[in-house]
Design a protein around this motif. Sequence first.
Motif, PDB file in Angstrom:
ATOM      1  N   CYS A   6       2.111   7.827 -13.468  1.00  0.00           N
ATOM      2  CA  CYS A   6       1.934   6.840 -12.393  1.00  0.00           C
ATOM      3  C   CYS A   6       1.703   5.462 -13.014  1.00  0.00           C
ATOM      4  O   CYS A   6       0.787   5.278 -13.812  1.00  0.00           O
ATOM      5  CB  CYS A   6       0.756   7.259 -11.514  1.00  0.00           C
ATOM      6  SG  CYS A   6       0.220   5.978 -10.375  1.00  0.00           S
ATOM      7  N   PHE A   8       0.507   2.758 -11.717  1.00  0.00           N
ATOM      8  CA  PHE A   8      -0.796   2.144 -11.408  1.00  0.00           C
ATOM      9  C   PHE A   8      -1.924   2.838 -12.177  1.00  0.00           C
ATOM     10  O   PHE A   8      -2.886   2.177 -12.589  1.00  0.00           O
ATOM     11  CB  PHE A   8      -1.061   2.148  -9.896  1.00  0.00           C
ATOM     12  CG  PHE A   8      -0.195   1.169  -9.122  1.00  0.00           C
ATOM     13  CD1 PHE A   8       0.663   0.283  -9.760  1.00  0.00           C
ATOM     14  CD2 PHE A   8      -0.245   1.133  -7.734  1.00  0.00           C
ATOM     15  CE1 PHE A   8       1.465  -0.620  -9.051  1.00  0.00           C
ATOM     16  CE2 PHE A   8       0.540   0.230  -7.008  1.00  0.00           C
ATOM     17  CZ  PHE A   8       1.398  -0.637  -7.673  1.00  0.00           C
ATOM     18  N   CYS A   9      -1.825   4.154 -12.399  1.00  0.00           N
ATOM     19  CA  CYS A   9      -2.814   4.815 -13.260  1.00  0.00           C
ATOM     20  C   CYS A   9      -2.745   4.229 -14.664  1.00  0.00           C
ATOM     21  O   CYS A   9      -3.777   4.046 -15.330  1.00  0.00           O
ATOM     22  CB  CYS A   9      -2.584   6.322 -13.292  1.00  0.00           C
ATOM     23  SG  CYS A   9      -3.160   7.184 -11.814  1.00  0.00           S
ATOM     24  N   HIS A  48      -6.508   8.485  -8.587  1.00  0.00           N
ATOM     25  CA  HIS A  48      -5.125   8.613  -8.106  1.00  0.00           C
ATOM     26  C   HIS A  48      -5.053   9.424  -6.816  1.00  0.00           C
ATOM     27  O   HIS A  48      -5.608  10.519  -6.721  1.00  0.00           O
ATOM     28  CB  HIS A  48      -4.248   9.298  -9.168  1.00  0.00           C
ATOM     29  CG  HIS A  48      -2.834   9.476  -8.723  1.00  0.00           C
ATOM     30  ND1 HIS A  48      -1.868   8.520  -8.918  1.00  0.00           N
ATOM     31  CD2 HIS A  48      -2.228  10.474  -8.039  1.00  0.00           C
ATOM     32  CE1 HIS A  48      -0.723   8.927  -8.400  1.00  0.00           C
ATOM     33  NE2 HIS A  48      -0.915  10.120  -7.858  1.00  0.00           N
ATOM     34  N   HIS A  99       0.919   5.646  -5.657  1.00  0.00           N
ATOM     35  CA  HIS A  99      -0.529   5.579  -5.869  1.00  0.00           C
ATOM     36  C   HIS A  99      -0.998   4.651  -4.759  1.00  0.00           C
ATOM     37  O   HIS A  99      -0.594   3.481  -4.722  1.00  0.00           O
ATOM     38  CB  HIS A  99      -0.836   5.008  -7.260  1.00  0.00           C
ATOM     39  CG  HIS A  99      -2.296   4.883  -7.589  1.00  0.00           C
ATOM     40  ND1 HIS A  99      -2.824   5.380  -8.779  1.00  0.00           N
ATOM     41  CD2 HIS A  99      -3.331   4.302  -6.943  1.00  0.00           C
ATOM     42  CE1 HIS A  99      -4.115   5.106  -8.828  1.00  0.00           C
ATOM     43  NE2 HIS A  99      -4.446   4.446  -7.724  1.00  0.00           N
TER      44      HIS A  99
HETATM   45 ZN    ZN Z   1      -1.885   6.733  -9.989  1.00  0.00          ZN
END
Ligand code: ZN
Length: 137
Positions: A6, A8-9, A48, A99
Amino acid sequence: MSDPNCIFCNILTGDVPATVVDEDDRTIAFMDIAPATRGHALVIPRVHAPDLLSVDSEDLAAVAIASKRLAARAKERLGADGVNLLNSCGAAAWQTVFHFHVHVIPRYRDDPLRLPWVPGAGDPDEIAAAAQELARG
Ligand code: ZN
Ligand code: 5GP
């Protein structure tokens, strides 16, 4: 907690750079890489969750509060005339990053954004039929 695939993670871990503008125990906010208007930011939970329907309720509340904080700053510091908060839930609703996130989009009187639908009178029977399905009970 975290999905290595991910984007954004990966921003949360610092593996992908981002311009962070706000953070608290549950959320961070950073500038959108392709802004709709000047100051467009994204608020995400640290944990998440793919979308609105799966995000933890306390994380959702924290994201809402952080979004309000950024909306106020957009008006005070960027001179925004208004702000849109936007969440897309599902690909059919334009979600591209899975996310959960809220867009904080400062709005300016002369900006080029327009409503994505044409407001017009609805069919009262169809509105009532949909309402019946949505209503509790
Ligand atoms: Zn994420
Ligand atoms: P969605 O389409 O899922 O509602 O919003 C995803 C948003 O994430 C888009 O506005 C897009 O510009 C932004 N975005 C996608 N990848 C990145 C990235 O790597 N960094 C940042 N800062 N924003 C990103």
